[in-house]
Design a protein around this motif. Structure first.
Motif, PDB file in Angstrom:
ATOM      1  N   GLU A   1      77.107  91.503 -11.656  1.00 26.49           N
ATOM      2  CA  GLU A   1      77.279  90.036 -11.786  1.00 26.49           C
ATOM      3  C   GLU A   1      77.420  90.008 -13.647  1.00 26.49           C
ATOM      4  OE1 GLU A   1      78.015  86.093 -11.296  1.00 26.49           O
ATOM      5  OE2 GLU A   1      77.214  87.397  -9.536  1.00 26.49           O
TER       6      GLU A   1
ATOM      7  N   SER B   1      82.277  93.836  -6.691  1.00 24.31           N
ATOM      8  CA  SER B   1      81.618  94.819  -5.678  1.00 24.31           C
ATOM      9  C   SER B   1      81.951  96.358  -6.271  1.00 24.31           C
ATOM     10  CB  SER B   1      82.260  94.765  -4.525  1.00 24.31           C
ATOM     11  OG  SER B   1      81.825  95.474  -3.639  1.00 24.31           O
TER      12      SER B   1
ATOM     13  N   SER C   1      79.598  84.989 -17.336  1.00 25.24           N
ATOM     14  CA  SER C   1      81.005  84.245 -17.631  1.00 25.24           C
ATOM     15  C   SER C   1      81.073  83.755 -19.333  1.00 25.24           C
ATOM     16  CB  SER C   1      81.454  83.398 -16.753  1.00 25.24           C
ATOM     17  OG  SER C   1      80.518  82.236 -16.464  1.00 25.24           O
TER      18      SER C   1
ATOM     19  N   SER D   1      84.129  90.880  -2.293  1.00 23.69           N
ATOM     20  CA  SER D   1      82.885  90.268  -2.147  1.00 23.69           C
ATOM     21  C   SER D   1      82.310  91.097  -0.611  1.00 23.69           C
ATOM     22  CB  SER D   1      82.766  88.790  -1.585  1.00 23.69           C
ATOM     23  OG  SER D   1      83.736  88.241  -0.681  1.00 23.69           O
TER      24      SER D   1
ATOM     25  N   SER E   1      84.511  99.137  -9.878  1.00 23.06           N
ATOM     26  CA  SER E   1      84.304  97.811  -9.241  1.00 23.06           C
ATOM     27  C   SER E   1      85.535  97.148  -8.945  1.00 23.06           C
ATOM     28  CB  SER E   1      83.373  96.963 -10.170  1.00 23.06           C
ATOM     29  OG  SER E   1      82.103  97.848 -10.310  1.00 23.06           O
TER      30      SER E   1
ATOM     31  N   GLU F   1      87.089  93.173  -7.306  1.00 25.03           N
ATOM     32  CA  GLU F   1      86.938  91.870  -7.099  1.00 25.03           C
ATOM     33  C   GLU F   1      87.011  91.600  -5.641  1.00 25.03           C
ATOM     34  OE1 GLU F   1      89.840  89.571  -9.191  1.00 25.03           O
ATOM     35  OE2 GLU F   1      89.338  90.273 -11.234  1.00 25.03           O
TER      36      GLU F   1
ATOM     37  N   SER G   1      76.883  96.382  -2.905  1.00 21.91           N
ATOM     38  CA  SER G   1      76.151  96.150  -4.148  1.00 21.91           C
ATOM     39  C   SER G   1      77.099  95.594  -5.185  1.00 21.91           C
ATOM     40  CB  SER G   1      75.640  97.518  -4.639  1.00 21.91           C
ATOM     41  OG  SER G   1      76.561  98.471  -4.789  1.00 21.91           O
ATOM     42  N   PHE G   2      76.451  94.789  -6.072  1.00 24.29           N
ATOM     43  CA  PHE G   2      77.337  94.201  -6.948  1.00 24.29           C
ATOM     44  C   PHE G   2      77.029  94.209  -8.409  1.00 24.29           C
ATOM     45  CE2 PHE G   2      77.727  91.907  -2.950  1.00 24.29           C
ATOM     46  CZ  PHE G   2      78.914  91.631  -2.773  1.00 24.29           C
TER      47      PHE G   2
ATOM     48  N   LYS H   1      81.836  88.241 -10.357  1.00 19.70           N
ATOM     49  CA  LYS H   1      80.990  89.048  -9.405  1.00 19.70           C
ATOM     50  C   LYS H   1      81.926  90.332  -8.951  1.00 19.70           C
ATOM     51  CE  LYS H   1      77.817  88.683  -5.509  1.00 19.70           C
ATOM     52  NZ  LYS H   1      77.133  87.718  -4.564  1.00 19.70           N
TER      53      LYS H   1
END
Length: 130
Positions: free
Chosen positions: A71, A4, A74, A64, A60, A62, A68-69, A2
């Motif tokens: 995903e 940011s 994995s 949190s 982006s 790492e 907005s994110f 995830k």
């Protein structure tokens, strides 16, 4: 994973005559808000089609704390390309990726691809594969 989102743009490598200005401008604008001692990601997503179509590029981290994110699943398989640290390293690596795809050597999934910028200056490009 995830991530940011710090900043995003929508563009096209072949049909947007201002693609390089947009990308460099986005990185410059976002640079003030990027951590100095953590990995930074350039995430390519929301592909219209293949490498010739429109896509979204998001810077982006790492972290949190963002609003907005992205995903990134994995369990997706990736092929990792190490980028040489010359001025044209990223450009040359992307050209190699596109050439391998055109030759049928690389079967891309067009889900999430990303450039990972390590604090020590190393760069890797992760390409989602089928």
């Amino acid at each position: 994973m995830k991530l940011s989102i710090v900043k995003s743009i929508r563009t096209n490598n072949f049909n947007d005559e201002h693609v390089m200005q947009k990308i460099t401008g986005m990185w410059k604008e976002a640079s003030e808000r990027l951590p100095k001692h953590e990995s930074i990601y350039g995430v390519y997503h929301d592909y219209q089609s293949d490498y010739k179509g429109d896509y979204t590029l998001s810077i982006s981290v790492e972290d949190s704390n963002g609003e907005s994110f992205i995903e990134i699943p994995s369990n997706d398989p990736y092929r990792i390309f190490k980028v040489d640290t010359t001025e044209q390293g990223i450009y040359n690596t992307w050209n190699s990726i596109w050439e391998q795809e055109k030759a049928g050597i690389l079967k891309r999934a067009y889900s999430f691809d990303f450039e990972k910028y390590y604090p020590n200056g190393e760069i890797e490009i992760y390409i989602a594969i089928k």
